[in-house]
Design an enzyme around this catalytic site. Sequence first.
Site, PDB file in Angstrom:
ATOM      1  N   HIS A   1      89.117 -28.875 -76.192  1.00 42.61           N
ATOM      2  CA  HIS A   1      87.970 -29.750 -76.433  1.00 42.61           C
ATOM      3  C   HIS A   1      88.361 -31.208 -76.175  1.00 42.61           C
ATOM      4  CE1 HIS A   1      84.864 -27.058 -78.119  1.00 42.61           C
ATOM      5  NE2 HIS A   1      85.903 -26.307 -78.438  1.00 42.61           N
TER       6      HIS A   1
ATOM      7  N   GLU B   1      86.609 -33.743 -75.661  1.00 42.52           N
ATOM      8  CA  GLU B   1      85.741 -34.757 -76.274  1.00 42.52           C
ATOM      9  C   GLU B   1      86.358 -35.360 -77.529  1.00 42.52           C
ATOM     10  OE1 GLU B   1      84.456 -30.818 -78.129  1.00 42.52           O
ATOM     11  OE2 GLU B   1      85.133 -31.530 -76.148  1.00 42.52           O
TER      12      GLU B   1
ATOM     13  N   CYS C   1      85.667 -25.123 -73.287  1.00 38.01           N
ATOM     14  CA  CYS C   1      85.894 -23.968 -74.155  1.00 38.01           C
ATOM     15  C   CYS C   1      85.003 -22.798 -73.716  1.00 38.01           C
ATOM     16  CB  CYS C   1      85.695 -24.346 -75.614  1.00 38.01           C
ATOM     17  SG  CYS C   1      86.454 -23.169 -76.761  1.00 38.01           S
TER      18      CYS C   1
END
Length: 246
Positions: free
Chosen positions: A221, A223, A119
Amino acid sequence: MNARLPLIGVTLDGEPPALQGAGGYSCFPWYAIRQNYMDMIAACGGLPVALGHDPALAARMVSRLDGLVVTGGAFDVPPDLYGATEAHACVRTKPRRTAAEAALVRAALAKGIPILGICGGMQLLAVLLGGTLVQHIPDALAHALAHEQPNPRDEAGHDVYIMADTHLARLVGADCLPVNSSHHQAVHDTGRGVVCARAPDGVIEALELPGHPFCIGVQWHPEFGISAGDRLLFEGLIDAARQAGT
């Protein structure tokens, strides 16, 4: 004997002290990071370690690392870093954090270790590679998607299209991924980097640096593990870091 886990540095966010009597985490400056950054790295075979905001120590930190993850956050790259003379009213900066992350990325590029920008980390990577940013997507792109998605961040907001014959495409093994989206800025020019993914509205969603063992920035994102491709991206980072550490 267990194999050595690659040491992956993870950049932190920084927050000011809470106002007197206003609650909050601390009345002193504090660092922050979402747990899922660390969890994803560990799940993919890496050893995550948090990195503080001290540009003077960046090269020493990187000298001990096998890989670097530059995280996102609710702030923007200072426009003067990419030659802009004015800042959009929506721009919010954290100069101390950006200075530290820039020093870390430069040191990691010099050392040739794997880098994953996420990001805002992707946006900083683009700027350090000589690129520029769109300061506010809604003002710059008619009919833009909701890049600041209204639904929760652990759900997909839109798809991205992966460019064929790129490092990213080889890692994720797909030409389209569902991703989450939480940004009001975007990369306009990638500098020495190349575009490796776009949103349906044309916004650049990923870039990579040719000739580097692993230098990829993604606007979403990963993750959160929205798709199998997200985990494959982290596994690729850890595999490259493992090679860097041998």
